[in-house]
Design a protein around this motif. Sequence first.
Motif, PDB file in Angstrom:
ATOM      1  N   PHE A 275       0.822  -1.197   0.000  1.00  0.00           N
ATOM      2  CA  PHE A 275       0.000   0.000   0.000  1.00  0.00           C
ATOM      3  C   PHE A 275       0.858   1.248   0.000  1.00  0.00           C
ATOM      4  CE2 PHE A 275      -3.220  -2.965   1.484  1.00  0.00           C
ATOM      5  CZ  PHE A 275      -4.364  -2.497   0.833  1.00  0.00           C
ATOM      6  N   LEU A 276       0.417   2.246  -0.758  1.00  0.00           N
ATOM      7  CA  LEU A 276       0.966   3.590  -0.696  1.00  0.00           C
ATOM      8  C   LEU A 276      -0.030   4.461   0.048  1.00  0.00           C
ATOM      9  CD1 LEU A 276       2.241   4.096  -4.376  1.00  0.00           C
ATOM     10  CD2 LEU A 276       3.576   3.415  -2.363  1.00  0.00           C
ATOM     11  N   GLY A 277       0.435   5.215   1.036  1.00  0.00           N
ATOM     12  CA  GLY A 277      -0.467   6.012   1.843  1.00  0.00           C
ATOM     13  C   GLY A 277      -1.118   5.166   2.920  1.00  0.00           C
ATOM     14  N   SER A 278      -2.056   5.747   3.626  1.00  0.00           N
ATOM     15  CA  SER A 278      -2.739   5.033   4.706  1.00  0.00           C
ATOM     16  C   SER A 278      -4.190   5.481   4.795  1.00  0.00           C
ATOM     17  CB  SER A 278      -2.035   5.284   6.050  1.00  0.00           C
ATOM     18  OG  SER A 278      -2.040   6.670   6.358  1.00  0.00           O
ATOM     19  N   GLU A 279      -5.015   4.601   5.318  1.00  0.00           N
ATOM     20  CA  GLU A 279      -6.435   4.893   5.462  1.00  0.00           C
ATOM     21  C   GLU A 279      -6.647   5.769   6.693  1.00  0.00           C
ATOM     22  OE1 GLU A 279      -9.956   4.819   3.717  1.00  0.00           O
ATOM     23  OE2 GLU A 279      -8.531   3.284   3.098  1.00  0.00           O
ATOM     24  N   PRO A 280      -7.262   6.927   6.573  1.00  0.00           N
ATOM     25  CA  PRO A 280      -7.524   7.761   7.748  1.00  0.00           C
ATOM     26  C   PRO A 280      -8.464   7.066   8.728  1.00  0.00           C
ATOM     27  CG  PRO A 280      -7.852   8.997   5.706  1.00  0.00           C
ATOM     28  CD  PRO A 280      -7.732   7.556   5.330  1.00  0.00           C
ATOM     29  N   ALA A 281      -8.444   7.555   9.969  1.00  0.00           N
ATOM     30  CA  ALA A 281      -9.417   7.081  10.957  1.00  0.00           C
ATOM     31  C   ALA A 281     -10.692   7.880  10.753  1.00  0.00           C
ATOM     32  CB  ALA A 281      -8.867   7.266  12.365  1.00  0.00           C
ATOM     33  N   TRP A 282     -11.593   7.367   9.932  1.00  0.00           N
ATOM     34  CA  TRP A 282     -12.800   8.102   9.569  1.00  0.00           C
ATOM     35  C   TRP A 282     -13.725   8.265  10.773  1.00  0.00           C
ATOM     36  CZ3 TRP A 282     -12.202  10.289   5.065  1.00  0.00           C
ATOM     37  CH2 TRP A 282     -11.443   9.655   4.077  1.00  0.00           C
ATOM     38  N   ASP A 283     -14.284   9.449  10.915  1.00  0.00           N
ATOM     39  CA  ASP A 283     -15.226   9.756  11.984  1.00  0.00           C
ATOM     40  C   ASP A 283     -16.560   9.097  11.673  1.00  0.00           C
ATOM     41  OD1 ASP A 283     -16.940  10.823  13.848  1.00  0.00           O
ATOM     42  OD2 ASP A 283     -16.396  12.913  13.473  1.00  0.00           O
ATOM     43  N   ASN A 284     -16.996   8.187  12.535  1.00  0.00           N
ATOM     44  CA  ASN A 284     -18.258   7.480  12.297  1.00  0.00           C
ATOM     45  C   ASN A 284     -19.455   8.416  12.207  1.00  0.00           C
ATOM     46  OD1 ASN A 284     -17.447   4.796  12.021  1.00  0.00           O
ATOM     47  ND2 ASN A 284     -17.389   4.472  14.237  1.00  0.00           N
ATOM     48  N   ASN A 285     -19.349   9.574  12.814  1.00  0.00           N
ATOM     49  CA  ASN A 285     -20.458  10.524  12.785  1.00  0.00           C
ATOM     50  C   ASN A 285     -20.664  11.130  11.402  1.00  0.00           C
ATOM     51  OD1 ASN A 285     -21.094  10.286  15.572  1.00  0.00           O
ATOM     52  ND2 ASN A 285     -19.393  11.649  16.077  1.00  0.00           N
ATOM     53  N   LEU A 286     -19.678  10.978  10.504  1.00  0.00           N
ATOM     54  CA  LEU A 286     -19.798  11.536   9.163  1.00  0.00           C
ATOM     55  C   LEU A 286     -20.597  10.633   8.226  1.00  0.00           C
ATOM     56  CD1 LEU A 286     -16.132  12.825   8.619  1.00  0.00           C
ATOM     57  CD2 LEU A 286     -18.146  14.155   9.310  1.00  0.00           C
ATOM     58  N   PHE A 287     -20.753   9.367   8.584  1.00  0.00           N
ATOM     59  CA  PHE A 287     -21.432   8.415   7.710  1.00  0.00           C
ATOM     60  C   PHE A 287     -22.952   8.552   7.816  1.00  0.00           C
ATOM     61  CE2 PHE A 287     -17.288   6.434   8.126  1.00  0.00           C
ATOM     62  CZ  PHE A 287     -17.077   5.860   6.887  1.00  0.00           C
ATOM     63  N   VAL A 288     -23.609   8.404   6.680  1.00  0.00           N
ATOM     64  CA  VAL A 288     -25.078   8.361   6.644  1.00  0.00           C
ATOM     65  C   VAL A 288     -25.501   7.069   5.954  1.00  0.00           C
ATOM     66  CG1 VAL A 288     -25.377  10.859   6.650  1.00  0.00           C
ATOM     67  CG2 VAL A 288     -25.160   9.669   4.479  1.00  0.00           C
ATOM     68  N   PRO A 289     -26.611   6.472   6.381  1.00  0.00           N
ATOM     69  CA  PRO A 289     -27.032   5.186   5.819  1.00  0.00           C
ATOM     70  C   PRO A 289     -27.813   5.359   4.527  1.00  0.00           C
ATOM     71  CG  PRO A 289     -28.525   5.830   7.565  1.00  0.00           C
ATOM     72  CD  PRO A 289     -27.453   6.900   7.514  1.00  0.00           C
ATOM     73  N   LEU A 290     -27.819   4.306   3.724  1.00  0.00           N
ATOM     74  CA  LEU A 290     -28.639   4.280   2.515  1.00  0.00           C
ATOM     75  C   LEU A 290     -29.334   2.918   2.437  1.00  0.00           C
ATOM     76  CD1 LEU A 290     -29.506   5.845  -0.029  1.00  0.00           C
ATOM     77  CD2 LEU A 290     -27.717   4.611  -1.252  1.00  0.00           C
ATOM     78  N   PRO A 291     -30.414   2.720   3.193  1.00  0.00           N
ATOM     79  CA  PRO A 291     -31.168   1.465   3.086  1.00  0.00           C
ATOM     80  C   PRO A 291     -31.878   1.375   1.742  1.00  0.00           C
ATOM     81  CG  PRO A 291     -32.285   3.009   4.557  1.00  0.00           C
ATOM     82  CD  PRO A 291     -30.987   3.643   4.188  1.00  0.00           C
ATOM     83  N   VAL A 292     -31.884   0.194   1.150  1.00  0.00           N
ATOM     84  CA  VAL A 292     -32.582  -0.027  -0.113  1.00  0.00           C
ATOM     85  C   VAL A 292     -33.319  -1.359  -0.049  1.00  0.00           C
ATOM     86  CG1 VAL A 292     -31.000   1.332  -1.534  1.00  0.00           C
ATOM     87  CG2 VAL A 292     -30.536  -1.094  -1.177  1.00  0.00           C
ATOM     88  N   ARG A 293     -34.412  -1.440  -0.807  1.00  0.00           N
ATOM     89  CA  ARG A 293     -35.185  -2.666  -0.862  1.00  0.00           C
ATOM     90  C   ARG A 293     -34.634  -3.608  -1.922  1.00  0.00           C
ATOM     91  NH1 ARG A 293     -38.218  -3.575   3.650  1.00  0.00           N
ATOM     92  NH2 ARG A 293     -39.239  -1.645   4.314  1.00  0.00           N
ATOM     93  N   ARG A 294     -35.079  -4.832  -1.863  1.00  0.00           N
ATOM     94  CA  ARG A 294     -34.655  -5.865  -2.807  1.00  0.00           C
ATOM     95  C   ARG A 294     -34.834  -5.374  -4.247  1.00  0.00           C
ATOM     96  NH1 ARG A 294     -37.063 -11.983  -2.472  1.00  0.00           N
ATOM     97  NH2 ARG A 294     -35.140 -13.035  -3.127  1.00  0.00           N
ATOM     98  N   GLY A 295     -33.792  -5.581  -5.055  1.00  0.00           N
ATOM     99  CA  GLY A 295     -33.820  -5.156  -6.442  1.00  0.00           C
ATOM    100  C   GLY A 295     -33.340  -3.739  -6.654  1.00  0.00           C
ATOM    101  N   GLY A 296     -33.079  -3.001  -5.559  1.00  0.00           N
ATOM    102  CA  GLY A 296     -32.599  -1.633  -5.680  1.00  0.00           C
ATOM    103  C   GLY A 296     -31.152  -1.573  -6.130  1.00  0.00           C
TER     104      GLY A 296
END
Length: 257
Positions: A180-201
């Motif tokens: 790997f080049l670079g590193s994965e930041p420690a992402w703030d969980n508060n920044l994530f938003v969900p995207l629920p989808v139904r079957r076939g979406g």
Amino acid sequence: MGSLPELFPIQPWSQHPGPAVSCSSPHGLPESLTAQKGFLTEDECVAMQHRIGEIVAEMDVPLHCRTEFSTQEDEQLRNQGSTEYFLSSGDKIRFFFEKGVFDKKGNFLVPPEKSINKIGHVSPHQDATFLYTEPLGRVLGVWIAMEDALLENGCLWFIPGSHTRGVSRRMIRAPAGTSFLGSEPAWDNNLFVPLPVRRGGLVLIHGEVVHKSEQNLSNLSRQAYTFHLMEAAAGTVWSPENWLQPTTELPFPPLYV
């Protein structure tokens, strides 16, 4: 992604019409993703699940090739990044497994159909880490829910706007394996938003948007079919350092011109 004059699928796909869904509600999601209801019918989802069930039932993976799949850097390099089974999997059907499904001898601790990766969760990452192009912004992830993907059983989560910040790390293929080049930041969980989808979406994912899915602790499975497309406009270069490379037997075929 802009206009797409020509696309190369990194894996084959088929198109099916369905009503589009705006991604600007309720979380104000930007152009980093697009969702669409009813991309596949329920019957099409059932048929795909039946077929993958047949493939899994027939799988015969040698003990030394039973690899746990991960997007975590240290685990990835140790478990798959240097194995020929993983590095030569681009034009073949290969199986990668969840953590904790084997005993010390490599025997299954759970039914094989419950052992395949992504039944559980995927840590935060950008697809362009593994599928890098020059210029950036030419890779699109396609994610289709074979079953309802809701908050309780591991729907996708995104960081809105993260596709504008570049790629934090790259997985590089080398003669001895990958690094790997670079590193994965420690992402703030508060920044994530969900995207629920139904079957076939259908969810289309910009190659640089940070996304994940949480651990599925429910009694409901959450199967999905995923692949990626590359925009083959003039000047687009698929990095020769990517772990996945087209082969003579299976080049990246154009979808249309």
